[in-house]
Design an enzyme around this catalytic site. Structure first.
Site, PDB file in Angstrom:
ATOM      1  N   ARG A 192      16.454  12.255   1.443  1.00 14.26           N
ATOM      2  CA  ARG A 192      15.353  12.384   0.472  1.00 14.26           C
ATOM      3  C   ARG A 192      15.258  11.161  -0.449  1.00 14.26           C
ATOM      4  O   ARG A 192      16.268  10.576  -0.819  1.00 14.26           O
ATOM      5  CB  ARG A 192      15.537  13.680  -0.334  1.00 14.26           C
ATOM      6  CG  ARG A 192      15.475  14.894   0.580  1.00 14.26           C
ATOM      7  CD  ARG A 192      15.663  16.180  -0.171  1.00 14.26           C
ATOM      8  NE  ARG A 192      14.568  16.423  -1.114  1.00 14.26           N
ATOM      9  CZ  ARG A 192      14.542  17.436  -1.948  1.00 14.26           C
ATOM     10  NH1 ARG A 192      15.544  18.299  -1.982  1.00 14.26           N
ATOM     11  NH2 ARG A 192      13.525  17.594  -2.773  1.00 14.26           N
TER      12      ARG A 192
ATOM     13  N   ASP B 151       6.501  24.590  -4.545  1.00 15.08           N
ATOM     14  CA  ASP B 151       7.506  25.265  -3.719  1.00 15.08           C
ATOM     15  C   ASP B 151       6.969  26.521  -3.023  1.00 15.08           C
ATOM     16  O   ASP B 151       7.678  27.134  -2.219  1.00 15.08           O
ATOM     17  CB  ASP B 151       8.715  25.650  -4.584  1.00 15.08           C
ATOM     18  CG  ASP B 151       9.457  24.415  -5.097  1.00 15.08           C
ATOM     19  OD1 ASP B 151       9.399  23.364  -4.423  1.00 15.08           O
ATOM     20  OD2 ASP B 151      10.090  24.500  -6.165  1.00 15.08           O
TER      21      ASP B 151
ATOM     22  N   GLN C 149      11.350  16.397 -11.555  1.00 11.13           N
ATOM     23  CA  GLN C 149      12.682  15.815 -11.384  1.00 11.13           C
ATOM     24  C   GLN C 149      12.677  14.371 -11.867  1.00 11.13           C
ATOM     25  O   GLN C 149      13.603  13.937 -12.566  1.00 11.13           O
ATOM     26  CB  GLN C 149      13.103  15.902  -9.919  1.00 11.13           C
ATOM     27  CG  GLN C 149      13.250  17.353  -9.467  1.00 11.13           C
ATOM     28  CD  GLN C 149      13.685  17.494  -8.028  1.00 11.13           C
ATOM     29  OE1 GLN C 149      13.756  16.515  -7.289  1.00 11.13           O
ATOM     30  NE2 GLN C 149      13.974  18.707  -7.623  1.00 11.13           N
TER      31      GLN C 149
ATOM     32  N   ARG D  85       8.238  20.241   4.919  1.00  6.88           N
ATOM     33  CA  ARG D  85       7.774  21.635   4.974  1.00  6.88           C
ATOM     34  C   ARG D  85       6.410  21.802   5.634  1.00  6.88           C
ATOM     35  O   ARG D  85       6.081  22.905   6.082  1.00  6.88           O
ATOM     36  CB  ARG D  85       7.770  22.243   3.560  1.00  6.88           C
ATOM     37  CG  ARG D  85       9.187  22.515   3.074  1.00  6.88           C
ATOM     38  CD  ARG D  85       9.246  23.131   1.695  1.00  6.88           C
ATOM     39  NE  ARG D  85      10.613  23.498   1.376  1.00  6.88           N
ATOM     40  CZ  ARG D  85      11.070  23.672   0.144  1.00  6.88           C
ATOM     41  NH1 ARG D  85      10.270  23.520  -0.898  1.00  6.88           N
ATOM     42  NH2 ARG D  85      12.335  24.006  -0.055  1.00  6.88           N
TER      43      ARG D  85
HETATM   44  C1  S3P Z   1      12.116  20.956  -9.564  1.00  6.97           C
HETATM   45  C2  S3P Z   1      10.943  20.286  -9.385  1.00  6.97           C
HETATM   46  C3  S3P Z   1      10.191  20.277  -8.127  1.00  6.97           C
HETATM   47  C4  S3P Z   1      10.580  21.436  -7.210  1.00  6.97           C
HETATM   48  C5  S3P Z   1      12.067  21.617  -7.134  1.00  6.97           C
HETATM   49  C6  S3P Z   1      12.667  21.830  -8.517  1.00  6.97           C
HETATM   50  C7  S3P Z   1      12.806  20.829 -10.850  1.00  6.97           C
HETATM   51  O1  S3P Z   1      10.441  19.062  -7.457  1.00  6.97           O
HETATM   52  O2  S3P Z   1      10.074  21.238  -5.908  1.00  6.97           O
HETATM   53  O3  S3P Z   1      12.346  22.767  -6.332  1.00  6.97           O
HETATM   54  O4  S3P Z   1      13.717  21.637 -11.145  1.00  6.97           O
HETATM   55  O5  S3P Z   1      12.486  19.914 -11.617  1.00  6.97           O
HETATM   56  P1  S3P Z   1       9.602  17.741  -7.861  1.00  6.97           P
HETATM   57  O6  S3P Z   1       9.798  17.591  -9.308  1.00  6.97           O
HETATM   58  O7  S3P Z   1      10.219  16.598  -7.129  1.00  6.97           O
HETATM   59  O8  S3P Z   1       8.210  18.034  -7.431  1.00  6.97           O
END
Ligand code: S3P
Length: 435
Positions: A126, A322, A173, A353
């Site tokens: 990733r 998600d 994230q 996905r």
């Molecule tokens: C998350 C943000 C999402 C999500 C992941 C959890 C988080 O990812 O898909 O399951 O806890 O900040 P992205 O921020 O990369 O979209």
């Protein structure tokens, strides 16, 4: 391992489910507790593999985290903003993208210390440059395979400086990693997203005492001023709407179903699934709406009824990123052609996905056209039991279980154990509500 599903022909789903704690909020409660002064008590923390990965990394850097078990509060003894000890070994983030990306932000500014982050086969594929790039602009030194994009990643901690960073993808994230790095950088840091992503970090960092402002068009701009001390808190983690999503869809598509999902987090940056199910005409009611420790929460009641096709575009994706795999299952049962566009981010989740769902649901008779950034799903198609595979992705495993519920004949699901990444009790809950 494999599991035989859908052998309860003619049976429906009835009863009440209490989904486990929100995964995003659970990671943040552990991480923010670790960098606070004093202790943090977490109620409702998700006792699943991903948060366990975060806790293990923290323990390896000298943070005391009490054992994590269902129904038990978790205590974290904070070491302060710069208290992490240099770990003796590689930090294993397992399957968890949130652990690796938020950890990058937390560790990049730990001057004089060296850290290596690694993960499982999925996580090592990733993209991490989306976090490493902005952190490098703040003065970080991060190296890894493929020009620093792929783990294992080595971080040489340095003093960081604030920056204004425009992120090309709406990703909580990425945003959270930058905000965490900003807490100890010199000068202020602003992150600007194209569309607002989930805002749990902003809410919880503020509650811990960070100096943080949110503004801009649609709350897309967050600014952190360093210098504030974070103080340990009592955190109450609501149930995960991303886990509730499986029951919402299962309840909406299974003839005769009537389910209540209790204590679900309803933060508006996460409730895109409710908007889409409303668009489909699904019978869903929000009951008992309340506020719990800074996050909106409610109970959701769902019952079976006719469904219309949906259209999901780029603007909505961050609010249900998600939930697309399970919405693809719902689309098979709706009238008309459903379309998802602007969802290229799904290709860099635990699996790709878009292609995994097209392949696995396709094996059950779904008619799905895959595009670079989404898919079109034909409704009114009868799914048939088949041999399918989670391909190690937790959300794929649970989405296929929902599909198996309404398929004719038995489904053999390979690698169902993937569900434990976010919902270890899923298979027990599924059995319990068969009626
Ligand atoms: C998350 C943000 C999402 C999500 C992941 C959890 C988080 O990812 O898909 O399951 O806890 O900040 P992205 O921020 O990369 O979209």
């Amino acid at each position: 391992m494999s599991l035989t599903l859908g052998t309860t022909a003619g049976r429906s789903l009835r009863g009440t489910v209490r989904v486990p704690g929100d995964k995003s909020i659970s990671h943040r409660a552990l991480l923010f507790g670790a960098i606070a002064e004093g202790s943090t008590r977490i109620e409702g923390l998700l006792p699943a593999e991903d948060p366990l990965s975060t806790a293990a990394c923290l323990r390896a850097m000298g943070v005391e985290v009490s054992p994590i078990a269902a129904g038990q509060p978790v205590l974290v003894q904070g070491v302060g903003l710069d208290g992490f000890r240099e770990p003796e070994d590689v930090l294993d983030c397992g399957n968890s993208g949130t652990t690796m990306r938020l950890m990058l932000g937390l560790l990049a500014g730990r001057d004089g210390r060296h850290f290596v982050l690694n993960g499982d086969g999925s996580l090592r594929r990733r993209p991490m440059k989306r976090v490493g790039g902005p952190l490098t602009e703040m003065g970080a030194t991060i190296a890894g395979r493929a020009g620093g994009n792929l783990a294992p990643l080595a971080i040489q901690g340095r003093r960081l400086h604030g920056a204004t960073i425009r992120t090309p993808v709406a990703s909580a994230q990425v945003k959270s990693a930058i905000l965490l790095a900003a807490l100890t950088a010199e000068g202020t840091t602003t992150v600007i997203e194209p569309v607002q992503s989930r805002d749990h970090s902003e809410r919880m960092l503020r509650a811990f005492g960070a100096e943080l402002t949110v503004g801009g068009d649609g709350d897309t701009m967050v600014t952190v001023t360093p210098g504030a001390t974070l103080r340990g808190q009592e955190v109450v983690v609501p149930g995960d709407i991303s886990s509730a999503a499986f029951w919402l869809v299962a309840g909406a598509i299974t003839p005769g179903a009537e389910l209540t999902v209790e204590n679900v987090g309803l933060n508006p940056s996460r409730t895109g699934i409710l908007d889409v199910l409303a668009q489909m005409g699904a019978r869903i009611e929000v009951l008992n709406a309340r506020d719990v420790a800074g996050e909106p929460v409610g109970d959701l009641r769902v019952s079976h009824g006719p469904l219309q096709a949906f259209t999901i575009g780029a603007e909505l994706i961050p609010r249900l990123v998600d939930e697309i795999p399970v919405l693809a299952v719902a689309a098979c049962c709706a009238e008309g052609l459903s379309r998802v566009t602007g969802a290229e981010e799904l290709r860099v989740k635990e699996t790709d996905r878009l292609s995994v769902m097209a392949r696995q649901l396709g094996a059950m008779g779904a008619v799905i056209e895959e595009f670079a950034d989404g898919m079109a799903i034909q409704g009114g198609v009868s799914l048939k039991g088949a041999a399918v595979d989670s391909e190690t992705d937790h959300r794929v495993a649970m989405s296929l279980a929902v599909a198996a519920q309404i398929a004719s004949g038995a489904t053999e699901l390979h690698r169902p154990e993937a569900a434990a990444v976010s919902y270890p009790g899923f298979w027990d809950d599924l059995e319990r509500i068969q009626a």
